[in-house]
Each structure stands twice: as structure tokens, then as C-alpha cells.
Write a protein that holds these residues in place. Structure first.
Motif, PDB file in Angstrom:
ATOM      1  N   ALA A 168       0.833  -1.207   0.000  1.00  0.00           N
ATOM      2  CA  ALA A 168       0.000   0.000   0.000  1.00  0.00           C
ATOM      3  C   ALA A 168       0.864   1.252   0.000  1.00  0.00           C
ATOM      4  O   ALA A 168       0.557   2.234  -0.701  1.00  0.00           O
ATOM      5  N   LEU A 205      -7.652  -2.484  -0.708  1.00  0.00           N
ATOM      6  CA  LEU A 205      -6.315  -1.964  -1.020  1.00  0.00           C
ATOM      7  C   LEU A 205      -6.404  -0.653  -1.781  1.00  0.00           C
ATOM      8  O   LEU A 205      -5.761   0.345  -1.423  1.00  0.00           O
ATOM      9  N   VAL A 215      -5.292   3.152  -0.815  1.00  0.00           N
ATOM     10  CA  VAL A 215      -4.295   3.853  -1.632  1.00  0.00           C
ATOM     11  C   VAL A 215      -4.874   5.153  -2.186  1.00  0.00           C
ATOM     12  O   VAL A 215      -4.200   6.200  -2.174  1.00  0.00           O
ATOM     13  N   THR A 261      -0.981   4.080   6.582  1.00  0.00           N
ATOM     14  CA  THR A 261      -1.449   2.816   6.009  1.00  0.00           C
ATOM     15  C   THR A 261      -2.122   1.948   7.068  1.00  0.00           C
ATOM     16  O   THR A 261      -2.891   1.040   6.727  1.00  0.00           O
TER      17      THR A 261
END
Length: 289
Positions: free
Chosen positions: A75, A133, A137, A205
Motif C-alpha cells: 500500500a 487496497l 491507496v 497505512t
């Protein structure tokens, strides 16, 4: 006997130095007492018992942590790959001479910079039905890219105005001035802020566990809330936190390495040395006759 002085403050005398040593000693004692109290509480609450640490002996738990660490780095890698061009693009837009481009770029940067990161991640994940994911991101890119756009813009504006005027006087176009004159000089000034923002992106993250993305913190949460391992919250923190700190320190080391390399670059030192024209001093030969 003369006393040295500083342009910013007076040099401390013997009494001031003694006071500073006393304050330093008291601060060290306070820090040592705090660390001692924390260690005592860890032992007092039985955080080092075998039942709380045995989870890390199992191969499945080790693979879970490694998989989570890999997902965190994945990520982060995608975030860096997209956030840097995003920031450069909108920084150029904010510096544009075209009013519409400048206003649109300012609107995008200010909106995503002010929007809470967690709200953006949840909106992309829930409303747009994006995979965990890419939802993580996308949120990280929009927020950190907007902050980096301001960093890039400030770095370019920090270059002395005479550099740009001299480049225009040589007949360069604005794109050439930006690419060959302003950005190379601004790089060293921007580097610490860029690395600092990348460290923030790396730590952010960890928000992925809120949208079921199996990153490092999510893996630690699964272990810490497992009744079979006697709920090892503190041991999990003691394992995960140093790894996060180590990754951030590695980024800082990389920034220092890049800065040292840039200092050794001929373009930073001023390019190749100027060769002497070897013109004799004094009057021209015709004037000497």
C-alpha cells in the motif's frame, strides 16, 4: 579577560552552566524514573509471561505478521508511486499563468488537504465499492499528494527570483525554466519535507484495518484479540511498534543518503570549473608601444 558573545544570545557564565547541568541531571532522573515505572508496571501486570508471548512461536502467526507487513509495504509503495506525480502535477497547476488552471488546481489541493483522511477512505470503500487496497491507496494519494503539492510549490517559490529572471532573459520558455532551473535548485530544500510526508503516509497505512485491509496493524489486532493467547495486547505492541519505527528511520536514512549524494553532484557544487582565459594583466600591447 574578554567574554565571547553570540549574535543570538549571551554565552552562559559559570552559574548558568551549573544551573543547566542541574536541570539536565534532574531531567535525566525524571526520564529514568518514568522508564523504571513503566518496566515495573509491565512486570507487575505479567506482560512477560510465557502465555502472552507463545503466540509468536507459531509459524501461522509469523506468516500472518509477514503477510501483513508485505501488504503495508505494498500500500505504501502504490501511494508513493501515485502521490509524487499527483503533487508535482497540481503544484505546476497552482504555479500556472492560466487563471482557470490555477483556480482548479487550488480547489483540488485545498479540498483534499482539508478533508479528513479517514472520511475519504470510508467514502471510497463504501460509496464507490472499491477494493480495500485501492480504497486505502486512493485516500492516501489524494491527501498526501495534496500536501506534497504545497511542498513542491513552496520549494519552487523559495528559489531566488533572480534565477527565474535570468533564465527568461536567456530565452528559455517557462517549462524549461521550471525543469532546468527552479526544480533542481528546489530539490534539496524540499527533500526533508517530502520524506517527512512519506513517513506520515507510511504510518497512515495502518488505517487500512478499519476497512478490513489485511495490513500489519490488522494482523496485530487479530493476534491481540485472540483468547487462545491470553489477549497479548502489550506484547503485540512491543513487536509491531519497533518495526514501524524502524521503517520510518530507514526512510530518514534514505533521505540523508540522497542529500549527501546531491551535495557531491557537480550540478549542485556549481558545475565544472571555469578554465582561465590566460590573458596577461596590464595594458594591451598597442597601448604599451
Amino acid at each position: 579577560m574578554t567574554v565571547e558573545s553570540s549574535a543570538l544570545y549571551d554565552v552562559p557564565g559559570p552559574k548558568a552552566l551549573a544551573r543547566h547541568r542541574l536541570y539536565g541531571g534532574l531531567a535525566l532522573l525524571a526520564i529514568a524514573a518514568l522508564v523504571g515505572w513503566i518496566v515495573y508496571m509491565l512486570f507487575h501486570t505479567q506482560q512477560f509471561t510465557e502465555s502472552k508471548w507463545m503466540a509468536f512461536e507459531y509459524k501461522g502467526v509469523q506468516e500472518l505478521l509477514l503477510r501483513g507487513l508485505g501488504n503495508t509495504l505494498k500500500a505504501f509503495g502504490w501511494t508513493v508511486l501515485f502521490a509524487l506525480p499527483f503533487g508535482a502535477l497540481f503544484a505546476a497547476g497552482r504555479l500556472s499563468d492560466h487563471r482557470v488552471v490555477r483556480w482548479l488546481s487550488t480547489l483540488v489541493v485545498e479540498f483534499f488537504r482539508a478533508m479528513p483522511l479517514l472520511v475519504m477512505i470510508f467514502f471510497i470503500f463504501v460509496a464507490l465499492k472499491v477494493a480495500p487496497l485501492w480504497a486505502l491507496v486512493a485516500g492516501l494519494v489524494l491527501y498526501n499528494g495534496s500536501v506534497l503539492a504545497e511542498v513542491f510549490r513552496a520549494g519552487v517559490l523559495a528559489v531566488p527570483k533572480g534565477q527565474k529572471e535570468a533564465a527568461f532573459a536567456l530565452g528559455m520558455r517557462k517549462t524549461q525554466v521550471m525543469a532546468y532551473v527552479l526544480v533542481p535548485q528546489a530539490n534539496r530544500a524540499m527533500l526533508p519535507a517530502i520524506i517527512s510526508q512519506l513517513v506520515v503516509a507510511l504510518k497512515d497505512t495502518s488505517l487500512g484495518f478499519l476497512i478490513t485491509y489485511e495490513e500489519f496493524l490488522h494482523a496485530g489486532k487479530l493476534i491481540a484479540t485472540n483468547l487462545d493467547y491470553d489477549l497479548p495486547f502489550i506484547p503485540v505492541v512491543m513487536v509491531i511498534a519497533p518495526i514501524y519505527i524502524g521503517m520510518c528511520l530507514l526512510l530518514s536514512w534514505f533521505a540523508r543518503w540522497v542529500e549527501r549524494r546531491s551535495r557531491r553532484s557537480p550540478s549542485v557544487r556549481g558545475g565544472a570549473p571555469v578554465v582561465s582565459a590566460e590573458v596577461p594583466m596590464g595594458l594591451p600591447p598597442a597601448a604599451q608601444q
